[in-house]
Write a protein that holds these residues in place. Structure first.
Motif, PDB file in Angstrom:
ATOM      1  N   SER A  47      44.680  52.350  39.513  1.00 25.97           N
ATOM      2  CA  SER A  47      45.694  52.367  38.471  1.00 25.97           C
ATOM      3  C   SER A  47      44.792  52.823  37.342  1.00 25.97           C
ATOM      4  O   SER A  47      43.700  52.523  37.115  1.00 25.97           O
ATOM      5  CB  SER A  47      46.313  51.394  38.328  1.00 25.97           C
ATOM      6  OG  SER A  47      45.415  50.167  38.090  1.00 25.97           O
ATOM      7  N   LEU A  49      44.881  50.977  34.539  1.00 20.90           N
ATOM      8  CA  LEU A  49      44.038  49.650  34.092  1.00 20.90           C
ATOM      9  C   LEU A  49      42.648  49.578  34.941  1.00 20.90           C
ATOM     10  O   LEU A  49      41.686  49.018  34.654  1.00 20.90           O
ATOM     11  CB  LEU A  49      44.925  48.535  34.226  1.00 20.90           C
ATOM     12  CG  LEU A  49      44.232  47.086  33.928  1.00 20.90           C
ATOM     13  CD1 LEU A  49      44.014  47.038  32.596  1.00 20.90           C
ATOM     14  CD2 LEU A  49      45.239  45.889  34.260  1.00 20.90           C
ATOM     15  N   GLU A  50      42.771  49.558  36.560  1.00 22.92           N
ATOM     16  CA  GLU A  50      41.675  49.342  37.216  1.00 22.92           C
ATOM     17  C   GLU A  50      40.430  50.495  36.945  1.00 22.92           C
ATOM     18  O   GLU A  50      39.239  50.153  36.752  1.00 22.92           O
ATOM     19  CB  GLU A  50      41.905  49.615  38.705  1.00 22.92           C
ATOM     20  CG  GLU A  50      42.777  48.624  39.200  1.00 22.92           C
ATOM     21  CD  GLU A  50      43.612  48.802  40.516  1.00 22.92           C
ATOM     22  OE1 GLU A  50      43.874  48.120  41.446  1.00 22.92           O
ATOM     23  OE2 GLU A  50      43.445  50.209  40.874  1.00 22.92           O
ATOM     24  N   GLU A  53      38.892  49.049  33.681  1.00 22.57           N
ATOM     25  CA  GLU A  53      37.962  47.856  33.990  1.00 22.57           C
ATOM     26  C   GLU A  53      36.747  48.386  34.667  1.00 22.57           C
ATOM     27  O   GLU A  53      35.492  47.860  34.373  1.00 22.57           O
ATOM     28  CB  GLU A  53      38.581  47.052  34.888  1.00 22.57           C
ATOM     29  CG  GLU A  53      39.791  46.219  34.170  1.00 22.57           C
ATOM     30  CD  GLU A  53      40.689  45.361  34.920  1.00 22.57           C
ATOM     31  OE1 GLU A  53      40.779  45.697  36.079  1.00 22.57           O
ATOM     32  OE2 GLU A  53      41.223  44.571  34.066  1.00 22.57           O
ATOM     33  N   PHE A  61      45.741  42.800  29.610  1.00 23.04           N
ATOM     34  CA  PHE A  61      46.608  42.660  30.788  1.00 23.04           C
ATOM     35  C   PHE A  61      46.748  41.297  30.928  1.00 23.04           C
ATOM     36  O   PHE A  61      46.356  40.406  30.331  1.00 23.04           O
ATOM     37  CB  PHE A  61      45.822  43.179  32.046  1.00 23.04           C
ATOM     38  CG  PHE A  61      44.857  42.281  32.493  1.00 23.04           C
ATOM     39  CD1 PHE A  61      43.391  42.582  31.933  1.00 23.04           C
ATOM     40  CD2 PHE A  61      44.990  41.356  33.453  1.00 23.04           C
ATOM     41  CE1 PHE A  61      42.250  41.554  32.465  1.00 23.04           C
ATOM     42  CE2 PHE A  61      43.887  40.485  33.941  1.00 23.04           C
ATOM     43  CZ  PHE A  61      42.749  40.574  33.597  1.00 23.04           C
ATOM     44  N   SER A  62      47.767  40.874  31.941  1.00 23.96           N
ATOM     45  CA  SER A  62      47.908  39.509  32.145  1.00 23.96           C
ATOM     46  C   SER A  62      48.362  39.444  33.774  1.00 23.96           C
ATOM     47  O   SER A  62      47.568  39.021  34.435  1.00 23.96           O
ATOM     48  CB  SER A  62      49.089  38.617  31.468  1.00 23.96           C
ATOM     49  OG  SER A  62      49.231  37.660  31.947  1.00 23.96           O
ATOM     50  N   CYS A  63      49.665  39.779  34.215  1.00 24.85           N
ATOM     51  CA  CYS A  63      50.037  39.596  35.302  1.00 24.85           C
ATOM     52  C   CYS A  63      49.379  40.722  36.396  1.00 24.85           C
ATOM     53  O   CYS A  63      49.361  40.301  37.621  1.00 24.85           O
ATOM     54  CB  CYS A  63      51.683  39.574  35.570  1.00 24.85           C
ATOM     55  SG  CYS A  63      52.188  41.476  35.356  1.00 24.85           S
ATOM     56  N   ARG A  64      49.091  41.830  36.045  1.00 25.33           N
ATOM     57  CA  ARG A  64      48.832  42.943  36.939  1.00 25.33           C
ATOM     58  C   ARG A  64      50.006  43.286  37.825  1.00 25.33           C
ATOM     59  O   ARG A  64      49.363  43.792  38.768  1.00 25.33           O
ATOM     60  CB  ARG A  64      47.347  42.472  37.679  1.00 25.33           C
ATOM     61  CG  ARG A  64      46.339  41.964  36.709  1.00 25.33           C
ATOM     62  CD  ARG A  64      44.896  41.866  37.690  1.00 25.33           C
ATOM     63  NE  ARG A  64      44.337  43.075  37.964  1.00 25.33           N
ATOM     64  CZ  ARG A  64      43.608  43.464  37.073  1.00 25.33           C
ATOM     65  NH1 ARG A  64      43.102  42.800  36.296  1.00 25.33           N
ATOM     66  NH2 ARG A  64      42.998  44.658  37.452  1.00 25.33           N
ATOM     67  N   CYS A  71      49.883  44.836  29.365  1.00 27.34           N
ATOM     68  CA  CYS A  71      48.817  46.116  29.730  1.00 27.34           C
ATOM     69  C   CYS A  71      49.520  47.282  29.169  1.00 27.34           C
ATOM     70  O   CYS A  71      49.054  48.529  29.442  1.00 27.34           O
ATOM     71  CB  CYS A  71      48.653  46.325  31.115  1.00 27.34           C
ATOM     72  SG  CYS A  71      50.327  46.598  32.125  1.00 27.34           S
ATOM     73  N   CYS A 101      48.657  48.604  34.623  1.00 23.74           N
ATOM     74  CA  CYS A 101      48.459  47.828  35.617  1.00 23.74           C
ATOM     75  C   CYS A 101      49.037  48.532  37.060  1.00 23.74           C
ATOM     76  O   CYS A 101      48.475  48.455  38.208  1.00 23.74           O
ATOM     77  CB  CYS A 101      48.724  46.497  35.536  1.00 23.74           C
ATOM     78  SG  CYS A 101      50.549  46.178  35.767  1.00 23.74           S
ATOM     79  N   ASN A 102      49.977  49.208  36.806  1.00 25.22           N
ATOM     80  CA  ASN A 102      50.703  49.700  37.989  1.00 25.22           C
ATOM     81  C   ASN A 102      50.994  51.335  37.776  1.00 25.22           C
ATOM     82  O   ASN A 102      51.982  51.787  38.447  1.00 25.22           O
ATOM     83  CB  ASN A 102      52.015  48.886  38.516  1.00 25.22           C
ATOM     84  CG  ASN A 102      52.901  48.845  37.508  1.00 25.22           C
ATOM     85  OD1 ASN A 102      52.962  49.781  36.667  1.00 25.22           O
ATOM     86  ND2 ASN A 102      54.116  48.155  37.793  1.00 25.22           N
TER      87      ASN A 102
END
Ligand code: FES
Length: 127
Positions: A47, A49-50, A53, A61-64, A71, A101-102
């Motif tokens: 993703s 976000l990944e 990182e 981010f929070s819940c992912r 995010c 995140c997704n």
């Protein structure tokens, strides 16, 4: 996929606008920190976000899991997937807001503004 990113904080600090066609050109000339403006690569099955990182960046981010909008990013150019099971309303998605995140890249190049969770239109979504 190659991603050019820009921190929304810089957009605010410089008085720029998300829908400015010259936004990333302005950013390139503003001598921003490497954390605030730069490029990263997203590997297949990663993703956005990944990838950020893995590249050493601390994007919010929070819940992912598509449920909080912490995010959120603004997609200035390119395509990023938007799974059906998520919190982002249709009208905001149409205006270019996505979840990192997704969100999986669907184009070879992306330009994204990360850290847009402080935008007023996202206020109600942040948990
Ligand atoms: Fe919550 Fe992405 S981290 S929606």
């Amino acid at each position: 996929t190659r991603v050019e990113f820009l921190d929304y904080e810089a957009v605010v600090d410089y008085g720029w606008s998300l829908d400015d066609d010259d936004l990333f050109r302005k950013a390139a000339h503003a001598d921003l920190d490497p954390d605030s403006h730069g490029r990263l690569l997203v590997h297949p099955d990663e993703s956005l976000l990944e990838a950020a990182e893995r590249s050493g960046f601390g994007w919010p981010f929070s819940c992912r899991g598509g449920a909080c909008a912490n995010c959120a990013v603004y997609l200035a150019d390119g395509k990023l997937s938007q799974p059906t099971d998520h919190i982002m309303p249709e009208d905001l998605a149409e205006r270019g807001f996505r979840l990192s995140c997704n969100g999986y890249p669907l184009s070879d190049e992306l330009s994204v503004v990360f850290n847009v969770k402080q935008r007023p239109e996202l206020d109600d979504l942040i948990l």
